[in-house]
Each structure stands twice: as C-alpha cells, then as structure tokens.
Design a protein around this motif. Structure first.
Motif, PDB file in Angstrom:
ATOM      1  N   UNK A  50       8.346   7.928  -2.128  1.00 30.60           N
ATOM      2  CA  UNK A  50       9.766   7.996  -1.550  1.00 30.60           C
ATOM      3  C   UNK A  50      10.341   6.767  -1.699  1.00 30.60           C
ATOM      4  N   UNK A  51       9.604   5.701  -1.345  1.00 27.93           N
ATOM      5  CA  UNK A  51      10.578   4.222  -1.924  1.00 27.93           C
ATOM      6  C   UNK A  51      10.688   4.185  -3.210  1.00 27.93           C
ATOM      7  N   UNK A  52       9.932   4.576  -4.146  1.00 22.94           N
ATOM      8  CA  UNK A  52      10.048   4.643  -5.686  1.00 22.94           C
ATOM      9  C   UNK A  52      11.179   5.672  -6.072  1.00 22.94           C
ATOM     10  N   UNK A  53      11.420   6.732  -5.491  1.00 21.76           N
ATOM     11  CA  UNK A  53      12.213   7.754  -5.582  1.00 21.76           C
ATOM     12  C   UNK A  53      13.885   7.064  -5.375  1.00 21.76           C
ATOM     13  N   UNK A  54      13.696   6.407  -3.983  1.00 20.93           N
ATOM     14  CA  UNK A  54      15.053   5.920  -3.588  1.00 20.93           C
ATOM     15  C   UNK A  54      15.653   4.696  -4.644  1.00 20.93           C
ATOM     16  N   UNK A  55      14.613   3.843  -5.060  1.00 20.36           N
ATOM     17  CA  UNK A  55      14.721   2.936  -6.101  1.00 20.36           C
ATOM     18  C   UNK A  55      15.188   3.284  -7.302  1.00 20.36           C
ATOM     19  N   UNK A  56      14.547   4.622  -7.781  1.00 23.74           N
ATOM     20  CA  UNK A  56      15.317   5.086  -8.893  1.00 23.74           C
ATOM     21  C   UNK A  56      16.763   5.617  -8.853  1.00 23.74           C
ATOM     22  N   UNK A  57      17.203   5.676  -7.725  1.00 24.10           N
ATOM     23  CA  UNK A  57      18.718   6.018  -7.544  1.00 24.10           C
ATOM     24  C   UNK A  57      19.797   4.819  -7.498  1.00 24.10           C
ATOM     25  N   UNK A  58      19.080   3.653  -7.408  1.00 22.13           N
ATOM     26  CA  UNK A  58      20.021   2.338  -7.293  1.00 22.13           C
ATOM     27  C   UNK A  58      20.297   2.217  -8.682  1.00 22.13           C
ATOM     28  N   UNK A 142       5.706  -7.749   2.229  1.00 21.50           N
ATOM     29  CA  UNK A 142       7.002  -8.666   2.355  1.00 21.50           C
ATOM     30  C   UNK A 142       6.742 -10.122   2.429  1.00 21.50           C
ATOM     31  N   UNK A 143       5.614 -10.537   2.974  1.00 26.18           N
ATOM     32  CA  UNK A 143       5.506 -11.878   2.800  1.00 26.18           C
ATOM     33  C   UNK A 143       5.283 -12.515   1.453  1.00 26.18           C
ATOM     34  N   UNK A 144       4.637 -11.931   0.719  1.00 26.37           N
ATOM     35  CA  UNK A 144       4.606 -12.198  -0.876  1.00 26.37           C
ATOM     36  C   UNK A 144       6.000 -12.202  -1.486  1.00 26.37           C
ATOM     37  N   UNK A 145       6.765 -11.303  -1.259  1.00 23.70           N
ATOM     38  CA  UNK A 145       8.162 -10.981  -1.655  1.00 23.70           C
ATOM     39  C   UNK A 145       8.949 -12.264  -1.299  1.00 23.70           C
ATOM     40  N   UNK A 205      16.855  -2.229  -0.287  1.00 30.75           N
ATOM     41  CA  UNK A 205      15.704  -1.484  -1.321  1.00 30.75           C
ATOM     42  C   UNK A 205      15.086  -2.063  -2.303  1.00 30.75           C
ATOM     43  N   UNK A 206      15.658  -3.132  -2.833  1.00 31.20           N
ATOM     44  CA  UNK A 206      14.740  -3.740  -3.915  1.00 31.20           C
ATOM     45  C   UNK A 206      13.371  -4.693  -2.994  1.00 31.20           C
ATOM     46  N   UNK A 207      13.884  -4.954  -1.912  1.00 29.99           N
ATOM     47  CA  UNK A 207      12.666  -5.650  -1.042  1.00 29.99           C
ATOM     48  C   UNK A 207      11.534  -4.517  -0.848  1.00 29.99           C
ATOM     49  N   UNK A 208      12.172  -3.656  -0.319  1.00 32.42           N
ATOM     50  CA  UNK A 208      11.070  -2.449  -0.115  1.00 32.42           C
ATOM     51  C   UNK A 208      10.159  -2.221  -1.397  1.00 32.42           C
ATOM     52  N   UNK A 209      10.889  -2.159  -2.363  1.00 30.41           N
ATOM     53  CA  UNK A 209      10.250  -1.549  -3.814  1.00 30.41           C
ATOM     54  C   UNK A 209       9.489  -2.487  -4.174  1.00 30.41           C
ATOM     55  N   UNK A 210       9.700  -3.753  -4.197  1.00 29.28           N
ATOM     56  CA  UNK A 210       8.684  -4.892  -4.436  1.00 29.28           C
ATOM     57  C   UNK A 210       7.763  -4.981  -3.443  1.00 29.28           C
ATOM     58  N   UNK A 211       7.824  -4.832  -2.340  1.00 25.72           N
ATOM     59  CA  UNK A 211       6.853  -4.981  -1.126  1.00 25.72           C
ATOM     60  C   UNK A 211       5.903  -4.063  -1.226  1.00 25.72           C
TER      61      UNK A 211
END
Length: 278
Positions: A50-58, A142-145, A205-211
């Motif tokens: 779902x995060x990847x789907x949301x990311x694809x819309x950005x 999130x910590x690594x991001x 969204x970017x933070x979520x995608x990378x995390x």
C-alpha cells in the motif's frame, strides 16, 4: 593399551552426543523463529504494498531534486546478524559489502548487526546498531532514514544497502539495493487534488516509502539468517551422528581387539601350565 584407547573413544562419543543434543535444540529453535518471522512478514507485506502504491501516485516534480541526483559521497548500510552459528551467511554479506566499499567514492558506513560492527572497526563509520531489532518495525526503518537525511544535509548522496535476499529455505544470497538516488517513475500523468498540500504530504510519503523499504530488506535478512542457522545446525547434527557412528565402530574394533588379546593370553597361559605339568 586397548582399554585406554577404548576409554578415550568412549569419552569422545559422550562429548559428541552432548554436542548433538545442543545442535538439534538450536535447529528446532531456529525453525520456530523462522516460522514466526515469516508470519510477521506476511502481516507486513500488505502495508508495504500500500505504501508503494501511494508512492507511485506522487509526481516526481513534487520531490526535492536532490533525491534524484548522483552524489559525490556514498553511504553504505550493511545489515548482518548479531549472532553467528549460521554458516557463511554473515561472511558472504561482509564480502559483498567490502566489494561495494572498494568500488565507492568517499564511502561512509551505517552498520546494523554485531557481525558487521566487529568486522568494520575502522573507516568512516556514521552509526552502529547492535541488537537493533528482533522483528523489524517502522521505528527501525525510520531511524535509519533519519540518519540518511542527517548525512545528506541537503546535498545529493548515493545510498546503497547491503543485505541478504531470501530465495528459499536453502538459498540466501547477498545483494546490493540502491536506495538513493531515487529512480524516476515511468507512468502516465494523472492529476490529483492533494489534501493536505503536496509540500506537506510528499515528505511524509517519501519518509514512509524509504522506511518501509528498509524494513523489507531487514525482514529478508532476518528470515535468511534463521534459515541459514537452521541449515547449519542440521548439518552439524548430521555430522555429529556420522562421527558417533565412526567412533562406535572404532570402539567396537578396539573392544574386539581387547577380547582377542585376553583370549590369547588365557590360551597362552594354559599352554604354559601344560608344559610345566609335563
């Protein structure tokens, strides 16, 4: 001499049997943990999709161009396990990491796992995390991001993640994942009305995608670790059984030789007595 040899072999058999009990127990523990980790991974996958789907819309133009540019610095995230006894699992990851480092320009490291920390003691180490996670969660990614953002400091950088890809129960292979720069998405232009505004939504969204991407790589590594340990302990148990079989055979030969020697001594003694009585 034979009795001393028999005692020595018997001690080796007992020691090997004790070792076999340990390796069998560790194999069972690893099997249980691998099943639990796979169950947790199945729970995580719908969220990640779902995060990847949301990311694809950005739209790409909504993002800071710095995330798409090649940098003059490399940040290498190395993910290994904290524990050993899993065959060549960690050494293969470390070997791949060394290759990436040798080919990098101005490399800096984020080390996850005691095996990576113990190996890369020197160099440009940005952060080190031992016993960082048992089951990956969003806070880990999130910590690594946040560490990556701090290292970027508004400038382009190349971020590579060295991890272990879980292929199947018997195969786990080290891979390198190019996290940043981001690849531009090839898709049809779609017009959306964003709520909240894009400048507020896109960084989240970017933070979520990378995390979540980092969580995916941690899951892959952790599942592979447990299966590698399960396989290593099974091989150790099988080897111990073979050693016990060979030692038992040697013990029986030594015992037979001892019995034969005693019979020879009895017969020789009896013959000697007959000679004396004559």
């Amino acid at each position: 001499m034979s009795r001393g040899r028999m005692l020595q072999i018997k001690r080796k058999i007992n020691a090997t049997q004790s070792l076999m009990k340990i390796t069998r127990a560790m194999e069972m523990v690893a099997r249980a943990k691998s099943r639990k980790m796979e169950a947790e991974y199945q729970k995580f996958k719908p969220f990640y999709e779902e995060v990847k789907r949301l990311w694809s819309l950005i739209p790409d133009e909504s993002l800071d161009p710095v995330f798409f540019e090649e940098g003059d610095r490399d940040l290498i995230v190395v993910i290994t396990s904290d524990m050993g006894l899993c065959g060549s699992f960690n050494s293969e990851i470390i070997r791949e990491a060394e290759k990436v480092i040798s080919e990098s320009k101005n490399p800096h490291l984020i080390l996850i796992g005691l095996k990576a920390i113990n190996h890369f003691r020197t160099g440009n180490i940005l952060k080190m995390y031992d016993r960082f996670y048992e089951i990956p969660d969003f806070r880990n990614g999130s910590t690594i991001v946040e560490d990556i953002y701090e290292f970027m400091d508004g400038r382009p950088v190349n971020v590579k993640v060295v991890f272990s890809r879980f292929k199947n129960i018997l195969i786990q292979r080290p891979e390198v994942y190019d996290l940043i720069p981001l690849k531009r998405k090839e898709k049809k232009r779609e017009d959306f009305e964003f709520e909240p505004l894009p400048e507020q939504l896109v960084p989240v969204v970017l933070h979520y995608y990378l995390s979540t991407t980092l969580m995916e790589l941690m899951f892959q590594t952790k599942i592979g670790e447990f299966y590698a340990r399960q396989n290593a302990m099974k091989n150790a148990t099988d080897n111990a059984q073979e050693v016990i079989r060979e030692l038992t055979l040697a013990y029986n030969k030594a015992r037979q030789a001892s019995i034969t020697q005693e019979l020879i001594e009895i017969v020789t003694g009896a013959e000697a007595l007959k000679e004396i009585e004559k």
